[in-house]
Scaffold this motif. Structure first.
Motif, PDB file in Angstrom:
ATOM      1  N   LYS A  19       8.446 -11.867   0.481  1.00 27.77           N
ATOM      2  CA  LYS A  19       7.650 -12.268  -0.697  1.00 27.77           C
ATOM      3  C   LYS A  19       6.438 -11.344  -0.869  1.00 27.77           C
ATOM      4  O   LYS A  19       6.251 -10.746  -1.911  1.00 27.77           O
ATOM      5  CB  LYS A  19       7.175 -13.722  -0.533  1.00 27.77           C
ATOM      6  CG  LYS A  19       8.318 -14.739  -0.597  1.00 27.77           C
ATOM      7  CD  LYS A  19       8.823 -14.919  -2.037  1.00 27.77           C
ATOM      8  CE  LYS A  19      10.161 -15.642  -2.066  1.00 27.77           C
ATOM      9  NZ  LYS A  19      11.313 -14.750  -2.176  1.00 27.77           N
ATOM     10  N   ASP A  20       5.620 -11.268   0.159  1.00 27.91           N
ATOM     11  CA  ASP A  20       4.406 -10.445   0.095  1.00 27.91           C
ATOM     12  C   ASP A  20       4.450  -9.420   1.218  1.00 27.91           C
ATOM     13  O   ASP A  20       4.667  -9.784   2.369  1.00 27.91           O
ATOM     14  CB  ASP A  20       3.151 -11.319   0.276  1.00 27.91           C
ATOM     15  CG  ASP A  20       3.104 -12.451  -0.743  1.00 27.91           C
ATOM     16  OD1 ASP A  20       3.471 -12.205  -1.904  1.00 27.91           O
ATOM     17  OD2 ASP A  20       2.729 -13.579  -0.369  1.00 27.91           O
ATOM     18  N   VAL A  21       4.256  -8.162   0.875  1.00 27.44           N
ATOM     19  CA  VAL A  21       4.331  -7.140   1.920  1.00 27.44           C
ATOM     20  C   VAL A  21       3.161  -6.161   1.808  1.00 27.44           C
ATOM     21  O   VAL A  21       2.584  -5.978   0.737  1.00 27.44           O
ATOM     22  CB  VAL A  21       5.653  -6.325   1.879  1.00 27.44           C
ATOM     23  CG1 VAL A  21       6.858  -7.223   1.994  1.00 27.44           C
ATOM     24  CG2 VAL A  21       5.739  -5.476   0.621  1.00 27.44           C
ATOM     25  N   ASN A  22       2.832  -5.541   2.926  1.00 31.99           N
ATOM     26  CA  ASN A  22       1.840  -4.470   2.950  1.00 31.99           C
ATOM     27  C   ASN A  22       2.543  -3.122   2.827  1.00 31.99           C
ATOM     28  O   ASN A  22       3.446  -2.826   3.605  1.00 31.99           O
ATOM     29  CB  ASN A  22       1.060  -4.491   4.275  1.00 31.99           C
ATOM     30  CG  ASN A  22      -0.031  -5.539   4.266  1.00 31.99           C
ATOM     31  OD1 ASN A  22      -0.688  -5.751   3.258  1.00 31.99           O
ATOM     32  ND2 ASN A  22      -0.224  -6.211   5.393  1.00 31.99           N
ATOM     33  N   PHE A  23       2.129  -2.352   1.828  1.00 31.03           N
ATOM     34  CA  PHE A  23       2.598  -0.970   1.732  1.00 31.03           C
ATOM     35  C   PHE A  23       1.562  -0.121   2.463  1.00 31.03           C
ATOM     36  O   PHE A  23       0.436   0.037   1.998  1.00 31.03           O
ATOM     37  CB  PHE A  23       2.725  -0.551   0.259  1.00 31.03           C
ATOM     38  CG  PHE A  23       3.908  -1.169  -0.433  1.00 31.03           C
ATOM     39  CD1 PHE A  23       5.097  -0.466  -0.588  1.00 31.03           C
ATOM     40  CD2 PHE A  23       3.850  -2.473  -0.912  1.00 31.03           C
ATOM     41  CE1 PHE A  23       6.203  -1.045  -1.211  1.00 31.03           C
ATOM     42  CE2 PHE A  23       4.953  -3.065  -1.536  1.00 31.03           C
ATOM     43  CZ  PHE A  23       6.131  -2.347  -1.686  1.00 31.03           C
ATOM     44  N   ASP A  24       1.944   0.371   3.624  1.00 30.94           N
ATOM     45  CA  ASP A  24       1.006   1.139   4.454  1.00 30.94           C
ATOM     46  C   ASP A  24       1.087   2.617   4.074  1.00 30.94           C
ATOM     47  O   ASP A  24       2.129   3.250   4.259  1.00 30.94           O
ATOM     48  CB  ASP A  24       1.341   0.965   5.942  1.00 30.94           C
ATOM     49  CG  ASP A  24       1.120  -0.479   6.392  1.00 30.94           C
ATOM     50  OD1 ASP A  24       0.109  -1.065   5.968  1.00 30.94           O
ATOM     51  OD2 ASP A  24       1.957  -1.013   7.140  1.00 30.94           O
ATOM     52  N   CYS A  25      -0.017   3.134   3.552  1.00 33.38           N
ATOM     53  CA  CYS A  25      -0.034   4.519   3.073  1.00 33.38           C
ATOM     54  C   CYS A  25      -0.775   5.398   4.071  1.00 33.38           C
ATOM     55  O   CYS A  25      -1.857   5.041   4.538  1.00 33.38           O
ATOM     56  CB  CYS A  25      -0.738   4.603   1.722  1.00 33.38           C
ATOM     57  SG  CYS A  25      -0.116   3.384   0.543  1.00 33.38           S
ATOM     58  N   SER A  85       8.349  -5.688   7.345  1.00 35.98           N
ATOM     59  CA  SER A  85       8.128  -7.091   7.025  1.00 35.98           C
ATOM     60  C   SER A  85       9.281  -7.948   7.530  1.00 35.98           C
ATOM     61  O   SER A  85      10.441  -7.575   7.397  1.00 35.98           O
ATOM     62  CB  SER A  85       7.994  -7.240   5.506  1.00 35.98           C
ATOM     63  OG  SER A  85       7.782  -8.585   5.166  1.00 35.98           O
ATOM     64  N   MET A  86       8.921  -9.089   8.125  1.00 36.90           N
ATOM     65  CA  MET A  86       9.946 -10.050   8.548  1.00 36.90           C
ATOM     66  C   MET A  86      10.213 -10.994   7.381  1.00 36.90           C
ATOM     67  O   MET A  86       9.332 -11.241   6.560  1.00 36.90           O
ATOM     68  CB  MET A  86       9.444 -10.920   9.716  1.00 36.90           C
ATOM     69  CG  MET A  86       9.126 -10.190  10.983  1.00 36.90           C
ATOM     70  SD  MET A  86      10.549  -9.654  11.934  1.00 36.90           S
ATOM     71  CE  MET A  86      11.229 -11.153  12.580  1.00 36.90           C
ATOM     72  N   ASP A  87      11.427 -11.548   7.336  1.00 36.10           N
ATOM     73  CA  ASP A  87      11.654 -12.586   6.338  1.00 36.10           C
ATOM     74  C   ASP A  87      11.001 -13.878   6.850  1.00 36.10           C
ATOM     75  O   ASP A  87      10.565 -13.946   8.000  1.00 36.10           O
ATOM     76  CB  ASP A  87      13.162 -12.787   6.113  1.00 36.10           C
ATOM     77  CG  ASP A  87      13.794 -13.578   7.240  1.00 36.10           C
ATOM     78  OD1 ASP A  87      14.347 -14.644   6.980  1.00 36.10           O
ATOM     79  OD2 ASP A  87      13.705 -13.135   8.405  1.00 36.10           O
ATOM     80  N   SER A  88      10.942 -14.908   6.006  1.00 30.28           N
ATOM     81  CA  SER A  88      10.173 -16.112   6.363  1.00 30.28           C
ATOM     82  C   SER A  88      10.737 -16.830   7.593  1.00 30.28           C
ATOM     83  O   SER A  88      10.010 -17.478   8.332  1.00 30.28           O
ATOM     84  CB  SER A  88      10.125 -17.076   5.181  1.00 30.28           C
ATOM     85  OG  SER A  88      11.441 -17.366   4.762  1.00 30.28           O
ATOM     86  N   MET A  91      -3.330  -8.075  -2.554  1.00 24.24           N
ATOM     87  CA  MET A  91      -3.491  -9.302  -1.768  1.00 24.24           C
ATOM     88  C   MET A  91      -3.868  -8.931  -0.349  1.00 24.24           C
ATOM     89  O   MET A  91      -3.516  -7.857   0.137  1.00 24.24           O
ATOM     90  CB  MET A  91      -2.163 -10.068  -1.728  1.00 24.24           C
ATOM     91  CG  MET A  91      -1.523 -10.256  -3.088  1.00 24.24           C
ATOM     92  SD  MET A  91       0.186 -10.791  -2.895  1.00 24.24           S
ATOM     93  CE  MET A  91      -0.059 -12.408  -2.212  1.00 24.24           C
ATOM     94  N   GLN A  92      -4.545  -9.860   0.316  1.00 22.25           N
ATOM     95  CA  GLN A  92      -4.809  -9.689   1.752  1.00 22.25           C
ATOM     96  C   GLN A  92      -3.635 -10.332   2.481  1.00 22.25           C
ATOM     97  O   GLN A  92      -3.425 -11.534   2.381  1.00 22.25           O
ATOM     98  CB  GLN A  92      -6.110 -10.412   2.155  1.00 22.25           C
ATOM     99  CG  GLN A  92      -7.361  -9.730   1.647  1.00 22.25           C
ATOM    100  CD  GLN A  92      -7.560  -8.351   2.265  1.00 22.25           C
ATOM    101  OE1 GLN A  92      -7.192  -8.118   3.409  1.00 22.25           O
ATOM    102  NE2 GLN A  92      -8.115  -7.430   1.501  1.00 22.25           N
ATOM    103  N   ILE A  93      -2.859  -9.525   3.178  1.00 26.09           N
ATOM    104  CA  ILE A  93      -1.693 -10.086   3.868  1.00 26.09           C
ATOM    105  C   ILE A  93      -1.840  -9.828   5.365  1.00 26.09           C
ATOM    106  O   ILE A  93      -1.991  -8.687   5.797  1.00 26.09           O
ATOM    107  CB  ILE A  93      -0.390  -9.450   3.348  1.00 26.09           C
ATOM    108  CG1 ILE A  93      -0.249  -9.696   1.833  1.00 26.09           C
ATOM    109  CG2 ILE A  93       0.826 -10.016   4.072  1.00 26.09           C
ATOM    110  CD1 ILE A  93       0.780  -8.815   1.171  1.00 26.09           C
TER     111      ILE A  93
END
Length: 258
Positions: A25-31, A40-43, A119-121
């Motif tokens: 759902k929500d992921v961090n794109f690390d640049c 990212s893990m699924d829920s 978002m802060q994830i």
């Protein structure tokens, strides 16, 4: 600007987002200066998605300092739906800004601009151990997708076995059972051939609905690679159109027999 990244075609990122949205759902794109990565893990913590979009996939890429851009994948797909596959796409982010900007430019001189709130994830970076798979199979991604979808009609658990005979997909369920045996085959076109490397036979079971989700990444690449090992997560890997642009990998924990 802490990040300026330009993709020659927006279609690549659109396919990546479509391939992730049912799992994350929500992921961090690390640049970083090497490109953009996602882990990212699924829920339910059964599947892991790992994206590596290399710097070489971009026509222009500058990342002055590493940044983690937290995005809702559904929102990202909504923005990318408004682009045409051949539009060029610029992604911009300024240090400490709470939005990321997307600008797409079509061949018809149409320029569209969108901003997405960040978002802060919370996410912990997982080290994926280097696996030495006992069975490695490379097959057409459309065929993998069809097998997963067809067998899903029979049951929820897939038994996957690799041996000298070939790669066997088996499902047993209430209405009956189904199995597909894939044997190695040569083809002029790399995306039509099936290659198998068997160091030792492996037999493992997996939840089929995840594989159906993984197979949705088929538009990314003509072929898909599966890595299978005893008591190890299954690897499902797609190149991002070509190997030098990066890859999208899925890992799926095996089902433990009760």
């Amino acid at each position: 600007m802490s990040l300026i990244a330009e993709l020659p075609n927006a279609g690549l990122l659109k396919k990546v987002a479509d391939a992730m949205k049912d799992l994350c759902k929500d992921v961090n794109f690390d640049c970083s200066e090497k490109g953009i990565q996602v882990q990212s893990m699924d829920s339910s913590h059964v599947a892991l998605v790992s994206l590596n979009l290399k710097e070489s996939a971009f026509t222009d890429f500058k990342c002055e300092r590493p940044a983690s851009l937290g995005m809702n994948v559904d929102s990202l797909t909504k923005i990318l739906k408004m682009t045409s596959p051949n539009d060029s796409l610029k992604i911009r982010h300024q240090v400490d800004s709470d939005v990321v900007g997307f600008q797409c430019e079509g061949t018809d001189d149409r320029i569209s601009e969108f901003e997405l709130k960040l978002m802060q994830i919370e996410s912990e970076h997982m080290e994926i151990p280097e696996q030495h798979y006992k069975v490695i199979a490379k097959m057409p991604s459309s065929e993998f997708q069809k097998i997963c979808r067809d067998l899903k009609e029979f049951g929820e658990t897939l038994q996957l076995s690799g041996s000298k005979e070939g790669l066997k997909f088996q499902v047993k369920g209430d209405i009956g059972s189904g199995n597909v045996l894939l044997k190695p085959r040569e083809s002029e076109k790399p995306e039509e051939k099936v290659s198998l490397t068997i160091h030792e036979p492996v037999n493992a079971t997996f939840a089929l609905r995840y594989l159906v989700n993984f197979s949705k990444a088929a538009p990314l690449c003509g072929s898909v690679t599966l890595g299978l090992g005893p008591d190890a997560p299954l690897l499902v890997q797609y190149d991002l159109e070509s190997e030098d642009k990066g890859h999208l990998k899925y890992y799926l924990a095996p089902k433990i027999e009760e």
